[in-house]
Design an enzyme around this catalytic site. Structure first.
Site, short mmCIF file in Angstrom:
data_model
loop_
_atom_site.label_atom_id
_atom_site.label_comp_id
_atom_site.label_asym_id
_atom_site.label_seq_id
_atom_site.Cartn_x
_atom_site.Cartn_y
_atom_site.Cartn_z
N LEU A 60 40.41 47.35 47.87
CA LEU A 60 41.60 46.61 47.47
C LEU A 60 41.24 45.13 47.45
CD1 LEU A 60 44.45 48.26 49.63
CD2 LEU A 60 43.90 48.73 47.24
N ASP A 61 41.85 44.38 46.54
CA ASP A 61 41.67 42.93 46.56
C ASP A 61 42.11 42.38 47.92
OD1 ASP A 61 40.87 42.99 43.95
OD2 ASP A 61 42.73 42.17 43.12
N ARG A 62 41.54 41.27 48.30
CA ARG A 62 41.90 40.63 49.56
C ARG A 62 43.42 40.40 49.64
NH1 ARG A 62 39.38 36.33 52.96
NH2 ARG A 62 37.63 36.26 51.52
N THR B 68 45.83 42.04 48.17
CA THR B 68 46.66 43.24 48.02
C THR B 68 46.88 43.93 49.35
OG1 THR B 68 45.74 43.58 45.80
CG2 THR B 68 46.85 45.44 46.80
N HIS C 188 40.51 43.26 39.73
CA HIS C 188 41.71 42.56 39.26
C HIS C 188 42.39 43.27 38.09
CE1 HIS C 188 40.24 38.41 40.99
NE2 HIS C 188 40.40 39.34 41.91
#
Length: 318
Positions: free
Chosen positions: A129-131, A133, A239
Site C-alpha cells: 500500500l502507498d505510505r 493509504t 499510484h
C-alpha cells in the site's frame, strides 16, 4: 542489562528500567533492578511486550538496530492494529503515514516492524500500500505462504476493494478504467506506444473497476462537489487509484497532494481534511488461505478522520 542488550537489541535502557521497576522482568520469579549478575540455569521472565525487541535467531545484523528506528511503544501500537493472525499470515490495519516497505530514508516501515513483532517467523510482504493509504494489508509468516499469496495477488485471484472520497463529481457512476500509466501520466494504447518511443519507458496497463456510492453535488455551495467511491483494481500499479481518480475520472482523491488540487469547503469539513491524510482506504481483501485453501475475507474499518467526514456528508461505509 548486558544480557538484554545482546538478546533484545531494540529494547532501550529506559524501557528496560521501566520493565524492571514494574516487575515485568523477573529472574527466578523475583523482582530485579537491572544490575544483577546472571548465573547458569537462571530462569528469566521476559514480558510479551518486549518480544518485538528480540534478536531474530541467526540475524546478527539486528544487533545494530538496522531493522528500523522504532520503539516498543511503536510496536505495541502496531500490534493493536492486527486484524487477523495465525501461523501463516498476519493482517494489519495499516495507519496512514507508515511505509509498507523499508528503504533509503525510511526509518519506520511495516515490514520491519512486523518482523520485530514476530521475531521467530519469516515475515514477508506479498502486496503493498502507498505510505499515505490506510487499511488492510496481509503479510506472510513463512516462505511457502509468501509464494502462494504472491501468486494470488499477481494472478488477480485475490480480490482488493478500496473506499475513497473524491474531490469532484464523476459523470458515469459505474464503469471500468482501462488504460496505461507511467510516471504520473495516463494514456491509451496508441499514446502508450508513442510515449515508449519518445522516452524509452514502457507504460503499464492499469485496470480499475469503480462504483459511485454517494455524492454531494455542491449546488448549495456548502461542501463543494464530493463523491464517495468504491474502487476494485484488477492491476496493482504504483499510484494507480490516485492517477485513475485524478486523471481519468477528473476527481482526485481528497488529501492527495501529488495529483490533487486545493479546494474550498465548509469549515467543519475543512478541519477534518487538514493534515497529511489521504482519504483512501484498503477496505477489503479476499484470498484463499495459503495452508487451508479456504476463502478468507478481511475488512478494515474506516479510520476516524474518514469516518467523521463521511458521516457529516451522509455517506455510509459499504
Amino acid at each position: 542489562m548486558r544480557w538484554f542488550s545482546r538478546h533484545y537489541p531494540r529494547l532501550s535502557q529506559g524501557e528496560f528500567r521501566k520493565l524492571c521497576r514494574t516487575g515485568q522482568i523477573r529472574v527466578n520469579a523475583g523482582r530485579v533492578r537491572g544490575g544483577e549478575i546472571l548465573h547458569a540455569n537462571d530462569m528469566i521472565r521476559v514480558p510479551p511486550v518486549a518480544q518485538g525487541a528480540a534478536l531474530k535467531p541467526g540475524n546478527e545484523k539486528s544487533r545494530t538496530g538496522s531493522g528500523g528506528n522504532f520503539s516498543l511503544a511503536d510496536l505495541e501500537k502496531l500490534r493493536q492494529r492486527i486484524i487477523h493472525d495465525d501461523d501463516d499470515i498476519v493482517v494489519f490495519n495499516k495507519p496512514a503515514g507508515l511505509a509498507s516497505q523499508g528503504g533509503t530514508g525510511i526509518s519506520k516501515s511495516l515490514d520491519k516492524m512486523a518482523a520485530a513483532l514476530f521475531p521467530h517467523s519469516t515475515v514477508l510482504l506479498v502486496h503493498r500500500l502507498d505510505r499515505e493509504t490506510s487499511g488492510a494489508i496481509v503479510l506472510a509468516k513463512n516462505q511457502s505462504a509468501a509464494q502462494i499469496l504472491s501468486g494470488q495477488f499477481q494472478s488477480k485471484t485475490a480480490g482488493k476493494e478500496y473506499l475513497a472520497l473524491l474531490s469532484g463529481s464523476v459523470g458515469k457512476k459505474r464503469g471500468t478504467i482501462d488504460n496505461f500509466v507511467s510516471k504520473g501520466h495516463v494514456m491509451d494504447a496508441e499514446e502508450a506506444e508513442i510515449f515508449k518511443a519518445q522516452t524509452g519507458f514502457k507504460p503499464h496497463r492499469a485496470v480499475t473497476r469503480y462504483k459511485i456510492l454517494g455524492e454531494v453535488t455542491g449546488e448549495n455551495g456548502k461542501f463543494g462537489a464530493l463523491s464517495w467511491v468504491q474502487f476494485m483494481p484488477d492491476t496493482g500499479r504504483t499510484h494507480q487509484l490516485r492517477m485513475h481518480a485524478a486523471l481519468s475520472l477528473g476527481a482526485p482523491i481528497v488529501g492527495d497532494r501529488l495529483y490533487g488540487r486545493p479546494r474550498k469547503t465548509d469549515n467543519r469539513l475543512k478541519t477534518m481534511m487538514e493534515g497529511d491524510r489521504l482519504f483512501l482506504l484498503s477496505h477489503r481483501l479476499a484470498f484463499r488461505h495459503p495452508r487451508t485453501g479456504k476463502n478468507v475475507t478481511i475488512r478494515a474499518p474506516l479510520p476516524e478522520f474518514m469516518k467523521s467526514a463521511t458521516a457529516l456528508l451522509g455517506f455510509e461505509e459499504s
